[in-house]
Design a protein around this motif. Sequence first.
Motif, PDB file in Angstrom:
ATOM      1  N   GLU A  70       0.832  -1.214   0.000  1.00  0.00           N
ATOM      2  CA  GLU A  70       0.000   0.000   0.000  1.00  0.00           C
ATOM      3  C   GLU A  70       0.859   1.254   0.000  1.00  0.00           C
ATOM      4  OE1 GLU A  70      -0.279  -2.506   2.210  1.00  0.00           O
ATOM      5  OE2 GLU A  70      -2.157  -3.457   1.561  1.00  0.00           O
ATOM      6  N   ARG A  71       1.930   1.241   0.808  1.00  0.00           N
ATOM      7  CA  ARG A  71       2.820   2.416   0.838  1.00  0.00           C
ATOM      8  C   ARG A  71       3.557   2.585  -0.488  1.00  0.00           C
ATOM      9  NH1 ARG A  71       5.744   3.019   6.790  1.00  0.00           N
ATOM     10  NH2 ARG A  71       3.843   2.713   8.010  1.00  0.00           N
ATOM     11  N   VAL A  72       3.983   1.462  -1.057  1.00  0.00           N
ATOM     12  CA  VAL A  72       4.723   1.538  -2.322  1.00  0.00           C
ATOM     13  C   VAL A  72       3.818   2.068  -3.438  1.00  0.00           C
ATOM     14  CG1 VAL A  72       5.930   0.186  -4.088  1.00  0.00           C
ATOM     15  CG2 VAL A  72       6.373  -0.261  -1.660  1.00  0.00           C
ATOM     16  N   ALA A  73       2.562   1.592  -3.485  1.00  0.00           N
ATOM     17  CA  ALA A  73       1.626   2.045  -4.534  1.00  0.00           C
ATOM     18  C   ALA A  73       1.372   3.547  -4.399  1.00  0.00           C
ATOM     19  CB  ALA A  73       0.313   1.267  -4.449  1.00  0.00           C
ATOM     20  N   ALA A  82       9.131   4.403   0.864  1.00  0.00           N
ATOM     21  CA  ALA A  82       8.867   2.962   0.699  1.00  0.00           C
ATOM     22  C   ALA A  82       9.027   2.579  -0.772  1.00  0.00           C
ATOM     23  CB  ALA A  82       7.459   2.622   1.190  1.00  0.00           C
ATOM     24  N   TYR A  83       8.518   3.451  -1.662  1.00  0.00           N
ATOM     25  CA  TYR A  83       8.674   3.193  -3.100  1.00  0.00           C
ATOM     26  C   TYR A  83      10.156   3.189  -3.476  1.00  0.00           C
ATOM     27  CZ  TYR A  83       8.601   4.232  -8.130  1.00  0.00           C
ATOM     28  OH  TYR A  83       8.832   4.218  -9.483  1.00  0.00           O
ATOM     29  N   GLU A  84      10.892   4.186  -3.001  1.00  0.00           N
ATOM     30  CA  GLU A  84      12.318   4.259  -3.344  1.00  0.00           C
ATOM     31  C   GLU A  84      13.084   3.046  -2.807  1.00  0.00           C
ATOM     32  OE1 GLU A  84      13.882   8.671  -3.623  1.00  0.00           O
ATOM     33  OE2 GLU A  84      12.621   8.451  -1.848  1.00  0.00           O
ATOM     34  N   ARG A  85      12.612   2.505  -1.695  1.00  0.00           N
ATOM     35  CA  ARG A  85      13.285   1.333  -1.125  1.00  0.00           C
ATOM     36  C   ARG A  85      13.076   0.072  -1.966  1.00  0.00           C
ATOM     37  NH1 ARG A  85      15.474   2.235   3.983  1.00  0.00           N
ATOM     38  NH2 ARG A  85      15.058   4.378   4.657  1.00  0.00           N
ATOM     39  N   THR A  86      12.210   0.155  -2.984  1.00  0.00           N
ATOM     40  CA  THR A  86      12.061  -0.984  -3.918  1.00  0.00           C
ATOM     41  C   THR A  86      12.900  -0.779  -5.187  1.00  0.00           C
ATOM     42  OG1 THR A  86      10.197  -0.066  -5.204  1.00  0.00           O
ATOM     43  CG2 THR A  86       9.643  -1.259  -3.174  1.00  0.00           C
ATOM     44  N   LEU A  87      13.525   0.391  -5.336  1.00  0.00           N
ATOM     45  CA  LEU A  87      14.217   0.708  -6.603  1.00  0.00           C
ATOM     46  C   LEU A  87      15.650   0.174  -6.591  1.00  0.00           C
ATOM     47  CD1 LEU A  87      12.845   4.324  -7.208  1.00  0.00           C
ATOM     48  CD2 LEU A  87      11.906   2.130  -7.988  1.00  0.00           C
ATOM     49  N   VAL A  88      15.743  -1.120  -6.768  1.00  0.00           N
ATOM     50  CA  VAL A  88      17.011  -1.850  -6.729  1.00  0.00           C
ATOM     51  C   VAL A  88      17.328  -2.317  -8.147  1.00  0.00           C
ATOM     52  CG1 VAL A  88      18.170  -3.835  -5.694  1.00  0.00           C
ATOM     53  CG2 VAL A  88      16.443  -2.622  -4.402  1.00  0.00           C
TER      54      VAL A  88
END
Length: 352
Positions: free
Chosen positions: A58-61, A188-194
Amino acid sequence: MNRNKSRILFGIVGLLAGALGADMSIAAGTSPELQQAQALFKPLPANMGTAEFPVTPERVALGRALFFDPRPSLDGTVSCARCHQPALYGTDALPLPIGVKDRANPRNSPTVLNAAQEFAAHWRGDRINVEDQATKALIGPPSFGQPDFATAMAKIEAIQGYPAMFKQAFPNDKNPVTAENWGKAIGAYERTLVTPAPFDAYLKGNIKALSPAALSGLQKFISTGCASCHNGVGVGGGMYQKFGLVEDYWKETGSKKIDTGRFDVTKNPADMYVFKVPSLRNVAMTAPYFHDGSVATLPEAVRVMGQVQLGKKLDSKDIEEIVAFLNSLTGTLPKNFSTVPTLPPGAFQAAK
Ligand code: HEC
Ligand code: HEC
C-alpha cells in the motif's frame, strides 16, 4: 592445494550442488579475485526496506503515484520524476536541474536508484534518509517550492483518490495525509528501486558474469585505490571524503563556481570541500558527473578522480578498463520504475 586440484574440487562441489537442485548461478565457483571483491563489495538486497521503514504494497503504490505527480508543486510542473527520470536512470542529464518556476538548483541530480541504502542523502549529507529527503523536497524553493507543508498537503488532499490511498497505507493514523507520511510512502517506493547488475551476479559466485575487460578493470579499480572510498553495496555511498585530496578539484573539472561542500552544513573547517562519496551503481547511465555536473563523460570523470584523489595519472588503457568495470554496474530497471502509474484524475489547482 594447487589450482588444478582446487578446480577439480569445485567441479565436484558444483556437480553435487547441481544434483541437489541448488541454484548453479550462485554455486558456480570462486577465485582469488572474486574473494578479494567479496571482501570489499556486497551484492544488492532484494529491497531496501527496514523495520522502521517497511516496504508494504500500500505504501509503495501510494509512493509511486506521488513520485510521478506534478500537482503538489507550486506551479504544477514539478514532480520527483522531472529531475529523476526513469528513461535516464533516475537522473535528468542536466549539469544542474531546473525546478519550480524554472529555478536553477545548485547541485546535480543524483539517481534515486539504490539510493535508499546509502548512509545519508544529498551530496553534502544534509538529509538523513530518503524519507527525510522526500518530505523536505515539498518546501525546497527550487524543488516543489511550496511555502509550507500544510499548503502542500492541502493540494494533495484535494485530489480525489489520495485520501483513501493514504488511509490504506497508514491505517492506524487518524489524519494520514501528512508531510511525514508523504515522505514515508515515497521512501517505501524508493526502497524498492534496486537494480541488480552483472557485478551482483559475479559477487554471488558467477565468475563468468564479468567480461575479461571488466575483470581487469575491477582489478585496476582496487589496485589503484578507488575502492578505498567507493566500496560496500553501493560501490560508494558509505562515507564522506574531501573532493580534491591531492589537488584542488576545480583545476581539473573546470567548475565555474566553487562549492565548499559539507562545510556549509557543519561549519567545521575539516569539512571544507567534503562531499559524500557517491555510489557508482549505474554510473555509466547518469552523466554528467560530480556534484556540479561539470564533467560530461565517464572516462574524463575517472581521469579526474585518479588525478585529484590519488595523485595518479591514469593512461587511456587504465581508464578504458576501469570504465569496462563501471559498465558492469549498470543494472536492470525495476518494472515499477520503467513503467508509469495511473494517477487519480483531476486538474492542477493554483494557489488563490
Ligand atoms: C528540481 C529537480 C528535483 C526534484 C523535483 C526532485 N529532486 Fe531529488 N534531487 C535533486 C538534486 C539536485 C539532488 C541533490 C541535492 C543536493 O545534494 O544538494 C537530489 C537528491 C535526491 C536524493 C538523494 C540521492 C543521493 O544520492 O544522495 C533522493 C533520494 C532524491 N533526490 C529523491 C527525490 C524525490 C523522492 C523527489 C520528489 C519528492 C525529488 N527527489 C525531487 C533534484 C530534484
Ligand atoms: C579519497 C576518496 C576517493 C577516491 C580514492 C576515489 N574517489 Fe571517486 N569520488 C569521491 C568523491 C568524494 C566524489 C564526489 C565528488 C564530487 O563532489 O562531485 C567522487 C566521485 C566519483 C565519480 C563521479 C560519480 C557521479 O555520479 O558523479 C566517479 C565516476 C568516481 N568517483 C570514480 C572513481 C574512480 C574510478 C576512482 C579511482 C581512480 C575514484 N573514484 C577514487 C571519492 C573518491
